[in-house]
Design a protein around this motif. Structure first.
Motif, mmCIF file in Angstrom:
data_model
loop_
_atom_site.group_PDB
_atom_site.id
_atom_site.type_symbol
_atom_site.label_atom_id
_atom_site.label_comp_id
_atom_site.label_asym_id
_atom_site.label_seq_id
_atom_site.Cartn_x
_atom_site.Cartn_y
_atom_site.Cartn_z
ATOM 1 N N GLY A 132 0.789 -1.227 0.000
ATOM 2 C CA GLY A 132 0.000 0.000 0.000
ATOM 3 C C GLY A 132 0.820 1.274 0.000
ATOM 4 N N SER A 205 0.233 5.840 1.698
ATOM 5 C CA SER A 205 -0.849 5.452 0.799
ATOM 6 C C SER A 205 -0.837 6.360 -0.413
ATOM 7 C CB SER A 205 -2.207 5.564 1.511
ATOM 8 O OG SER A 205 -2.539 6.919 1.739
ATOM 9 N N GLN A 207 -3.111 8.282 -1.225
ATOM 10 C CA GLN A 207 -3.788 9.533 -0.887
ATOM 11 C C GLN A 207 -2.861 10.543 -0.205
ATOM 12 O OE1 GLN A 207 -5.378 6.378 -0.261
ATOM 13 N NE2 GLN A 207 -6.261 6.781 -2.283
#
Length: 232
Positions: A132, A205, A207
């Motif tokens: 991730g 991540s 994001q």
């Protein structure tokens, strides 16, 4: 954060070291070796964006700014960089440098913070330890601006900073990794000579972005009651 270290016996040692206290081991080419606890000093705790502490939230740069040219660096202004000082990506910081009995003066320039792909880490065979996460490559140049020959010295101590101002997890590499080469300074590294380097930073991540970088080499670290230098 945790420390993760993975060793490769065939062509060198490639390790993933993250600020913290726990060390795990990994294996490549069938060879596994227990990793020693990290002796890396902890960097100052991350703080929200502020001019004084240098953390920022600028978007990552995919190339050097106009102030940086040819592998060298734009001329630094104001002499030796002050602890906690913030620079633009592409802007040079002049710092005192010491490695063992060798001391001199260099300029450091973060020229780019480039987003990579998760598959870029496949060669390290870290598996779920980096699941991730998104790698970023902090690219920088070193220029000798002093009178000392810095041949074979090692200049590192770069880390990425996330867009919220916190410190990114870092990947420490010993050996060859084509995606992010980092080598000791070559023979004959005298005044005016330059060398490029690279450090790997991990965003937790997709994001979250690695938006900048920091240098925490001596004397810009907590061991000297000091603060790192920042680029954003």
């Amino acid at each position: 954060m945790s420390n993760i270290s993975m060793r490769r016996a065939a062509t060198g040692v490639i390790g993933l070291a993250v600020a913290g206290t726990l060390t795990l081991t990994g294996c490549k080419n069938g060879n596994e070796e227990a990793a020693a606890p990290s002796t890396q000093p902890s960097s100052p705790a991350a703080q929200p964006s502020s001019g004084a502490d240098g953390y920022g939230s600028a978007a990552p740069s995919a190339a050097a700014s106009a102030g940086s040219t040819g592998g060298g660096a734009a001329a630094p202004a104001g002499g030796i960089a002050k602890p906690g000082q913030t620079f633009k990506i592409g802007e040079a910081a002049q710092v005192p440098f010491k490695s063992g009995s060798t001391a001199g003066d260099i300029t450091l320039t973060v020229t780019a913070v480039e987003q990579g792909q998760a598959s870029d880490l496949d060669a390290l065979k870290l598996g779920d330890k980096v699941k991730g996460m998104v790698p970023y490559f902090v690219r920088y140049t070193v220029k000798n601006v002093g009178s000392t020959d810095l041949s074979f010295s090692s200049v590192g101590h770069f880390k990425g900073t996330l867009s919220d101002g916190s410190e990114a997890q870092d990947v420490s590499i010993i050996g060859n990794f084509d995606k992010c080469p980092h080598e000791s300074l070559p023979k004959g590294f005298t005044n005016g000579k330059t060398q490029t380097g690279c450090a790997i930073a991990l965003a937790p991540s997709a994001q979250t972005k690695v938006a900048g970088a920091m240098y925490w080499g001596d004397p810009y670290n907590s061991l000297n009651n000091s603060k790192p230098l920042y680029w954003k």
